[in-house]
Structures are given as C-alpha cells and as structure tokens.
Design an enzyme around this catalytic site. Sequence first.
Site, mmCIF file in Angstrom:
data_model
loop_
_atom_site.group_PDB
_atom_site.id
_atom_site.type_symbol
_atom_site.label_atom_id
_atom_site.label_comp_id
_atom_site.label_asym_id
_atom_site.label_seq_id
_atom_site.Cartn_x
_atom_site.Cartn_y
_atom_site.Cartn_z
ATOM 1 N N GLY A 53 0.762 -1.389 0.038
ATOM 2 C CA GLY A 53 -0.057 -0.066 0.014
ATOM 3 C C GLY A 53 0.722 1.417 -0.027
ATOM 4 N N CYS A 80 5.335 -5.919 1.720
ATOM 5 C CA CYS A 80 5.603 -4.723 1.691
ATOM 6 C C CYS A 80 4.965 -4.114 2.830
ATOM 7 C CB CYS A 80 5.146 -3.932 0.308
ATOM 8 S SG CYS A 80 6.058 -2.279 0.156
ATOM 9 N N TYR A 81 4.051 -2.969 2.794
ATOM 10 C CA TYR A 81 3.065 -2.604 3.507
ATOM 11 C C TYR A 81 2.632 -3.384 4.564
ATOM 12 C CZ TYR A 81 -0.459 0.427 5.877
ATOM 13 O OH TYR A 81 -1.131 1.256 7.047
ATOM 14 N N HIS A 186 8.196 -7.243 -3.384
ATOM 15 C CA HIS A 186 7.079 -7.459 -4.068
ATOM 16 C C HIS A 186 7.270 -8.824 -5.044
ATOM 17 C CE1 HIS A 186 4.179 -3.913 -3.361
ATOM 18 N NE2 HIS A 186 5.447 -3.585 -3.239
ATOM 19 N N GLU A 188 5.112 -10.462 -6.338
ATOM 20 C CA GLU A 188 4.067 -10.657 -7.176
ATOM 21 C C GLU A 188 4.443 -10.145 -8.791
ATOM 22 O OE1 GLU A 188 2.757 -6.946 -5.094
ATOM 23 O OE2 GLU A 188 3.783 -8.719 -4.838
ATOM 24 N N ASP A 244 -16.787 -12.391 -23.180
ATOM 25 C CA ASP A 244 -17.519 -12.420 -21.913
ATOM 26 C C ASP A 244 -18.923 -12.766 -21.881
ATOM 27 O OD1 ASP A 244 -14.822 -11.354 -21.345
ATOM 28 O OD2 ASP A 244 -15.671 -9.418 -20.856
ATOM 29 N N LYS A 385 -9.899 -12.220 -17.205
ATOM 30 C CA LYS A 385 -10.151 -12.658 -18.670
ATOM 31 C C LYS A 385 -9.644 -13.794 -19.406
ATOM 32 C CE LYS A 385 -11.761 -9.973 -21.511
ATOM 33 N NZ LYS A 385 -13.112 -9.679 -22.213
#
Length: 529
Positions: A53, A80-81, A186, A188, A244, A385
């Site tokens: 964050g 992180c945060y 991070h 990710e 979709d 997606k």
Amino acid sequence: MEKVLILDFGSQYTMLIARRVRELSVYCEIHPCTMSAKDMKEFGPHAVILSGGPASVTDPDSPVCETGVFDLGVPVLGICYGLQLMAKLLGGEVEKSEEREYGQARLRVEEYGGLFAGLDRPPPDIMEQAIHYDNGEEEQGLRVWMSHGDRIKSPPPGFKVAGTTGNSPVAAMEAPEKGFYAVQFHPEVAHTPRGKEILRNFLYEIAGLSGDWNMESFIRMTTDRIRETVGDNKIIMGLSGGVDSSVAAVLIHQAVGDQLTCILVDNGLLREGEAENVARVFRECFRINLVEVDAVDEFLEALDGVIDPEEKRKQIGRVFIEVFERAARDIPGVEFLGQGTLYPDVIESISYRGPSATIKSHHNVGGLPERMDLKLVEPLRELFKDEVRKVGIELGIPDHLVWRQPFPGPGLAVRLLGAVTRERLEILRKADAVATFEIENWEGWRSIWQYFTVLLPVQSVGVMGDERTYEYVAAIRAVKSVDGMTADWADLPHSLLARISNRIINEVKGINRVVYDVSSKPPATIEWE
C-alpha cells in the site's frame, strides 16, 4: 474449496497478487483491509495475504486491519506495507528509512527454507548474477523489487530475520511456529524473477494447499449455483458476440437450458458480419433461444451530431435499454438478468481506495436490472479474462469466439472519432476487417491482447494514380497485456504492417493514409475514446 483471502491496503499491485495466486491453481478473493474479523472467519480462508500500500504505518491515519486476522489459525503472508503492518501490530518497531528503496535490490537470504526453500539453486533461465559496483565490490543474492520508504527496526517477538538488503535490515521475517511470514519486496511483480516460487512455497509448502482451482471445478460449482439461484424462473441476457457475454450465455444455458433467452441487438455499431455470425453459432451450435432486434436506425438517429465520447456512450446506453426492454416484454415470467461482469470490475468497486476515477462509462448497462425489476446473475464475476477464455474452451465454444477481441460496449462508435454516420461506419468496418484478417493470419497473433482500427476525424492529402485525394486517416492499434489493466504496444513485424496499410489504402475507399499507434497504457488507454 481451498481459498486465500487477500486484504487490500491500496497497492497498485494487489490485483497482481490475485493473478499470481490463481496462476498457481489456488482460488483467492480480494477484500478491503477494513473487513471485519467476523467476516474473515465466515469467509473461511486457508491462508491470508496482506497486500502492499502507498501509506506509511507511522502515520496516525494509515490503514489497518483487525488483529483478529492473526487469530484465524491459518498462515499469513505480509507483502511490503503488509510486512510493516504485521510488525507494528505484533509488537515490532517500524521507522522511517533514511533512504527510500525503490526498484531493483538484492536480497541476502539468511537460510534457504520456508518462503525461500529451493531458491539457493536457481533454474538455468533465471541465473542470479552478482551486481558489480564501481568500487570493485559485488553484491550477491536474489533479485527483488522494492518500493518503500519505511523499514523494520526490530521484528516482533518470536520472529527471526529471514533476509536483508543494503537498506533493509529486515527485508524478510518469519515466525514458522505461528505461521506468520512477511517480505519487504513485491514477489508478485515480474521484476522479482523468482517471486512466483516464493508464493508457491507459501501456498503449497507452508499453507499445505493442493491447488484444486481449475476451470472444470469452476464450471461445476457455477452451474450448480445458477440452478439454485434461478430455480424454475426465466432469465434473459444481452448477447454481443464478445468473449464475456458468449461464455456467460453458454454457462447459464448449461445450467438452466431453455429458461434462458438471449437478446441480440444489432445497433449498427458491430464489426463486419458479427451479428449474423453470432446468431448462427448460438442457434446452430448451442440451441440457445435467441431474439434478434434490428435497431440500427434508432441508434444512428440518437448519435446524429454527437461528437463527445461520453455523450456517445450515454446515448447508446439509453437506446439499448429502451430496445432491450421492448424485446424483453415479449418473454413472460422473466425474473433474472444475466451479465458478463468480470473480476477486475468487481475489484475496482470494492478496493480500499474506493472506485477508480471515471475514465469512461462501464460497458455493462447501468440501471437496467432496477428499471426492469430483475435480479442479476453474473457467473463470471470471479474470473479474470484469461480464465474466461479457459472456461470457453472447456464449454466447447468455437475458437473464433473464445479468442474474439475485447470489444467496447458502444462498439465502433468509440473507434470512430468524431461524428458517427453510416458512411464513416462502413469505411471503418471494412478497414478493421482487413487489419483483423491480416493479423489473424500471422503466426504470432495470439500473443496480442487486442487489435483494432480507429478512423480519425482528420483528412490528409494523398495521390492515387494521377489524381490528388483528400481522405481519412486510419490508425491501427495492437497491444500486449494480461488483463487489460496495463498494456504495451505490440511490436508487429514491419512486413505485416505494410500488408495491412497497402490493403486498406487499395481496398477501402475513403482512406489514403494508415498510421500505427505506439503508446502504452498508462499513460494512454487501450481505446482511443
């Protein structure tokens, strides 16, 4: 089903955490950090991840979560945060860093176990080279991506330091007996090359998850849920031919059969041959009840003289609701409305930061369920997606629909910059068909997230034969992306671009110049309007 709870503290990377967890075949959901401990317990997670964050935990109004998250009896990973908050809430010390740490850093791992198990032997395609400095020193360690201004002065009681960097004495910490782990970097993001392995260690080795999330199980659970929700009632759905709505329609039909009726509104803003192709596939391949409505004149009349992109969207939305409502009146006993809402739309509305700033109106038509007194069924609201496409393949939807390009709700109206007229629509439709054909006959086309043509509201001088021309400019847009949230322009082969340009100028009357868009998102958006 195994579930991971991701608490969002406002990081721009929170959705990436969810994507990485899903890629590891584990189901997860993002919820605001304000989620109550009671709701966390009812959610029943098998593990929890605290996101990063932008705030500082040293600020009095910084976001916090309830300490009950540490009483759920499941492993918790802070990122992180999330690391800094974990330290603060559990009795550690956090301080402002003398130097902020942004970008690439080297993590010196104290012991290759826990989160870092197996990372002491890098795979050959991700060799961990040392960083060499001008003074002759070198720094070894795992490459990681940092983005923080605070650091841990001392970890909480019971925690040990698992990794350090030059600026972070506690870049990773763990309390294995409690199941609590945290990293300052991070894992990710792609800039942490072995981040996915770190997340895999947390999910599989520490939390003991098996990875039971796949599209086959999703289809089974979702069809059961739709049957239970809809019961014996009827459901209607707008069908556009996009990925979709196509996947949502087939999924709903698999659950309730003839209780579903799809309404295909031809607004005159679809791609070449789209309405006819969609009608044929859904009638012949899936035997879905389909009502076709020709409303081209109504839409073009409403768009006459409209230039502003947002006003175009409003007019198209207004007319669509009127047309759809008229068509639905002839279908008695309807109680539900199906929609192809995806998870990024859901995340945007529940983020800790609140809904994103309005860049453009949402493609799903607002107000329709309330106006028609219908209850919503959104079978894809848990998916990204790429997962939707996997569901489409599992359901046997033809390749050309599964890999159909994302298409804006207002259709070609927002790719036709300036006034919307029949003549300009036809020019754009033909040019777009040429570009689509050429790209889809190139071997690398599936690496492209989206490609389309834009007709600009400017004309340029040209020469054809011995005559001077003054005709429109077409722009080709092709981008690479994972989920459409960010995108880079695609470096298409020059030979491919040359074929597209040559064919458009020669075959589409009204265009004498073709340009290629080389802007990324951000700062640009994928669509031009």
